[in-house]
Write a protein that holds these residues in place. Structure first.
Motif, PDB file in Angstrom:
ATOM      1  N   PHE A  86      -6.954  -1.340  -6.166  1.00 26.38           N
ATOM      2  CA  PHE A  86      -7.048  -0.155  -6.777  1.00 26.38           C
ATOM      3  C   PHE A  86      -7.602   0.765  -5.867  1.00 26.38           C
ATOM      4  O   PHE A  86      -8.712   0.787  -5.251  1.00 26.38           O
ATOM      5  CB  PHE A  86      -8.087  -0.169  -8.077  1.00 26.38           C
ATOM      6  N   GLY A  87      -7.193   2.104  -5.813  1.00 29.58           N
ATOM      7  CA  GLY A  87      -7.494   3.185  -4.772  1.00 29.58           C
ATOM      8  C   GLY A  87      -7.002   2.670  -3.199  1.00 29.58           C
ATOM      9  O   GLY A  87      -7.806   2.736  -2.521  1.00 29.58           O
ATOM     10  N   CYS A  88      -5.905   2.226  -3.255  1.00 25.22           N
ATOM     11  CA  CYS A  88      -5.355   1.574  -1.916  1.00 25.22           C
ATOM     12  C   CYS A  88      -5.074   2.585  -1.113  1.00 25.22           C
ATOM     13  O   CYS A  88      -5.208   2.120   0.197  1.00 25.22           O
ATOM     14  CB  CYS A  88      -4.130   0.753  -2.311  1.00 25.22           C
ATOM     15  N   GLY A  89      -5.277   4.041  -1.389  1.00 27.02           N
ATOM     16  CA  GLY A  89      -5.042   4.874  -0.182  1.00 27.02           C
ATOM     17  C   GLY A  89      -3.802   4.854   0.698  1.00 27.02           C
ATOM     18  O   GLY A  89      -2.629   4.609   0.169  1.00 27.02           O
ATOM     19  N   THR A  90      -3.923   4.748   1.803  1.00 27.29           N
ATOM     20  CA  THR A  90      -2.960   4.800   2.757  1.00 27.29           C
ATOM     21  C   THR A  90      -2.705   3.095   3.143  1.00 27.29           C
ATOM     22  O   THR A  90      -1.784   2.980   4.183  1.00 27.29           O
ATOM     23  CB  THR A  90      -3.200   5.608   4.141  1.00 27.29           C
ATOM     24  N   LEU A 145       0.104   7.059  -0.815  1.00 24.25           N
ATOM     25  CA  LEU A 145       0.941   6.034  -1.312  1.00 24.25           C
ATOM     26  C   LEU A 145       2.192   5.965  -0.443  1.00 24.25           C
ATOM     27  O   LEU A 145       2.697   4.927  -0.335  1.00 24.25           O
ATOM     28  CB  LEU A 145       1.196   5.968  -2.687  1.00 24.25           C
ATOM     29  N   LYS A 146       2.852   7.084  -0.052  1.00 25.82           N
ATOM     30  CA  LYS A 146       3.949   6.947   0.931  1.00 25.82           C
ATOM     31  C   LYS A 146       3.721   6.277   2.158  1.00 25.82           C
ATOM     32  O   LYS A 146       4.368   5.389   2.794  1.00 25.82           O
ATOM     33  CB  LYS A 146       4.352   8.312   1.178  1.00 25.82           C
ATOM     34  N   LEU A 147       2.374   6.741   2.573  1.00 20.12           N
ATOM     35  CA  LEU A 147       2.233   5.871   3.965  1.00 20.12           C
ATOM     36  C   LEU A 147       1.874   4.387   3.739  1.00 20.12           C
ATOM     37  O   LEU A 147       2.363   3.585   4.397  1.00 20.12           O
ATOM     38  CB  LEU A 147       1.019   6.734   4.588  1.00 20.12           C
ATOM     39  N   ALA A 148       1.293   3.944   2.521  1.00 20.48           N
ATOM     40  CA  ALA A 148       1.057   2.648   2.192  1.00 20.48           C
ATOM     41  C   ALA A 148       2.230   1.745   2.055  1.00 20.48           C
ATOM     42  O   ALA A 148       2.205   0.819   2.650  1.00 20.48           O
ATOM     43  CB  ALA A 148       0.327   2.537   0.860  1.00 20.48           C
ATOM     44  N   SER A 149       3.323   2.485   1.265  1.00 22.99           N
ATOM     45  CA  SER A 149       4.526   1.785   1.162  1.00 22.99           C
ATOM     46  C   SER A 149       5.313   1.425   2.455  1.00 22.99           C
ATOM     47  O   SER A 149       6.119   0.713   2.638  1.00 22.99           O
ATOM     48  CB  SER A 149       5.214   2.328   0.392  1.00 22.99           C
ATOM     49  N   GLU A 163       1.871 -11.394  -4.216  1.00 22.78           N
ATOM     50  CA  GLU A 163       2.094  -9.981  -4.855  1.00 22.78           C
ATOM     51  C   GLU A 163       0.869  -9.284  -4.343  1.00 22.78           C
ATOM     52  O   GLU A 163      -0.267  -9.743  -4.733  1.00 22.78           O
ATOM     53  CB  GLU A 163       2.422 -10.237  -6.341  1.00 22.78           C
ATOM     54  N   LEU A 164       1.265  -8.122  -4.141  1.00 24.66           N
ATOM     55  CA  LEU A 164       0.097  -7.193  -3.588  1.00 24.66           C
ATOM     56  C   LEU A 164       0.616  -5.772  -4.131  1.00 24.66           C
ATOM     57  O   LEU A 164       1.421  -5.328  -3.364  1.00 24.66           O
ATOM     58  CB  LEU A 164      -0.382  -7.250  -2.079  1.00 24.66           C
ATOM     59  N   VAL A 165       0.145  -5.257  -5.180  1.00 29.92           N
ATOM     60  CA  VAL A 165       0.355  -3.782  -5.886  1.00 29.92           C
ATOM     61  C   VAL A 165      -0.942  -3.021  -5.526  1.00 29.92           C
ATOM     62  O   VAL A 165      -1.976  -3.211  -5.792  1.00 29.92           O
ATOM     63  CB  VAL A 165       0.703  -4.224  -7.230  1.00 29.92           C
ATOM     64  N   GLY A 166      -0.477  -1.783  -4.893  1.00 31.02           N
ATOM     65  CA  GLY A 166      -1.337  -0.663  -4.736  1.00 31.02           C
ATOM     66  C   GLY A 166      -1.217   0.303  -5.665  1.00 31.02           C
ATOM     67  O   GLY A 166      -0.280   0.915  -5.854  1.00 31.02           O
ATOM     68  N   PHE A 167      -2.591   0.636  -6.137  1.00 32.28           N
ATOM     69  CA  PHE A 167      -2.762   1.697  -7.037  1.00 32.28           C
ATOM     70  C   PHE A 167      -3.403   2.901  -6.602  1.00 32.28           C
ATOM     71  O   PHE A 167      -4.547   2.644  -5.892  1.00 32.28           O
ATOM     72  CB  PHE A 167      -3.288   1.409  -8.387  1.00 32.28           C
ATOM     73  N   ASP A 168      -2.849   4.269  -6.568  1.00 34.33           N
ATOM     74  CA  ASP A 168      -3.543   5.358  -6.240  1.00 34.33           C
ATOM     75  C   ASP A 168      -3.270   6.457  -6.808  1.00 34.33           C
ATOM     76  O   ASP A 168      -2.148   6.644  -7.237  1.00 34.33           O
ATOM     77  CB  ASP A 168      -3.467   5.461  -4.759  1.00 34.33           C
ATOM     78  N   ILE A 169      -3.947   7.635  -6.848  1.00 33.64           N
ATOM     79  CA  ILE A 169      -3.879   8.749  -7.241  1.00 33.64           C
ATOM     80  C   ILE A 169      -3.081   9.850  -6.370  1.00 33.64           C
ATOM     81  O   ILE A 169      -2.435  10.819  -6.871  1.00 33.64           O
ATOM     82  CB  ILE A 169      -5.319   9.585  -7.948  1.00 33.64           C
ATOM     83  N   SER A 170      -3.258   9.708  -5.098  1.00 35.20           N
ATOM     84  CA  SER A 170      -2.478  10.315  -4.244  1.00 35.20           C
ATOM     85  C   SER A 170      -1.169   9.835  -3.655  1.00 35.20           C
ATOM     86  O   SER A 170      -0.893   8.767  -3.200  1.00 35.20           O
ATOM     87  CB  SER A 170      -3.452  10.376  -2.784  1.00 35.20           C
ATOM     88  N   THR A 188       3.871   0.003  -5.329  1.00 39.89           N
ATOM     89  CA  THR A 188       3.035   0.940  -5.463  1.00 39.89           C
ATOM     90  C   THR A 188       3.015   1.619  -6.737  1.00 39.89           C
ATOM     91  O   THR A 188       4.132   1.868  -7.346  1.00 39.89           O
ATOM     92  CB  THR A 188       3.077   1.671  -4.252  1.00 39.89           C
ATOM     93  N   VAL A 189       1.922   1.822  -7.466  1.00 34.33           N
ATOM     94  CA  VAL A 189       1.977   2.879  -8.685  1.00 34.33           C
ATOM     95  C   VAL A 189       0.959   4.095  -8.481  1.00 34.33           C
ATOM     96  O   VAL A 189      -0.157   3.707  -7.838  1.00 34.33           O
ATOM     97  CB  VAL A 189       1.310   1.801  -9.533  1.00 34.33           C
ATOM     98  N   GLN A 190       1.412   4.883  -8.754  1.00 32.68           N
ATOM     99  CA  GLN A 190       0.824   6.389  -8.855  1.00 32.68           C
ATOM    100  C   GLN A 190       0.038   6.586 -10.175  1.00 32.68           C
ATOM    101  O   GLN A 190       0.712   6.580 -11.118  1.00 32.68           O
ATOM    102  CB  GLN A 190       1.522   7.769  -8.102  1.00 32.68           C
TER     103      GLN A 190
END
Length: 238
Positions: free
Chosen positions: A85-89, A115-119, A104-111, A132-134
């Motif tokens: 939660f709040g994974c950022g980049t 998230l593009k960079l995280a993915s 499984e590792l799912v990233g959640f962020d408002i930005s 990833t989930v925005q």
């Protein structure tokens, strides 16, 4: 910014040379100090900062992702499913993989920009995140099923959610499997009565709590007791 420079210079060498300089012009210290601590402020701050975020945080001595990942290895199997939660980049997710987590590792962020960079991040030639989930983490995440994860990690994010503790802990409880854990960092000044009440209301037990530790020790704006953080590990009760 990149699109603006490309529109003026095309794909020429001039554009390529200008991009790093233009990106470096982002004043992270000023932006971090002045950004509103709400959803809108966080979205703009981290969208604008995404391109240089990792380099900036490394230069500030940011160790929280690595510390969190190493602590989590004590509490869930390495193939356990994790919500970041709040994974950022993706700095925390990268450290989870470096610590040996394979599930499984799912990233959640408002930005969205973060998230593009995280993915795109890889460890051992494999994507760090399985998804990833925005979304606004101060609100329920309707796309996530109940009892999905064995752990929730939230590094450097809870300060933005201080007005929504009840919603946050309710959501963490919902997405965690019974007996799962959440691990997170939090500033001492934000560890209010409402914070501890929300934990208790949603039947979380504190199983580990560190002494206050430096957060960004090489950032001059984050020196002193007001900027120390505590690492918490909570277990979801029945």
């Amino acid at each position: 910014l990149e699109e603006i420079l490309r529109s003026h210079f095309g794909s020429s060498a001039s554009a390529t040379k200008l991009l790093p300089t233009a990106m470096a012009a982002f004043d992270a210290r000023e932006a971090l100090a002045t950004a509103p601590k709400n959803a809108e402020g966080a979205t703009k701050l981290y969208d604008d900062w995404a391109a240089s975020y990792d380099d900036t945080l490394i230069s500030w001595g940011y160790e929280a992702p690595k510390v969190t990942a190493e602590m989590l290895t004590k509490y869930i199997p390495l193939d356990g499913a994790i919500a970041d939660f709040g994974c950022g980049t993706g700095m925390s997710g990268t450290e989870m993989r470096n610590a040996g987590f394979t599930g499984e590792l799912v990233g959640f962020d408002i930005s969205g920009e973060s998230l593009k960079l995280a993915s795109e991040k890889l460890v051992n030639d494999k994507p760090v995140y399985t998804g990833t989930v925005q979304g606004d983490l101060s609100k329920p995440l309707d796309t996530t099923k109940d009892a999905t994860f064995q752990a929730v990690a939230c590094v450097g994010t809870l300060s933005y959610l201080h007005e929504s503790y009840q919603t946050v802990f309710a959501e963490w409880r919902r997405v965690l499997k019974e007996g799962g854990v959440c691990i997170f960092t939090h500033k001492g000044a934000r560890q209010t009565e409402d914070f501890f009440k929300a934990m208790a209301d949603h039947k979380f037990e504190v199983v580990e709590k560190t002494d206050p530790m430096p957060y960004l020790p090489k950032n001059p704006d984050y020196v002193g007791p007001d900027h120390l953080i505590t690492y918490f590990v909570l277990k979801r009760g029945a």
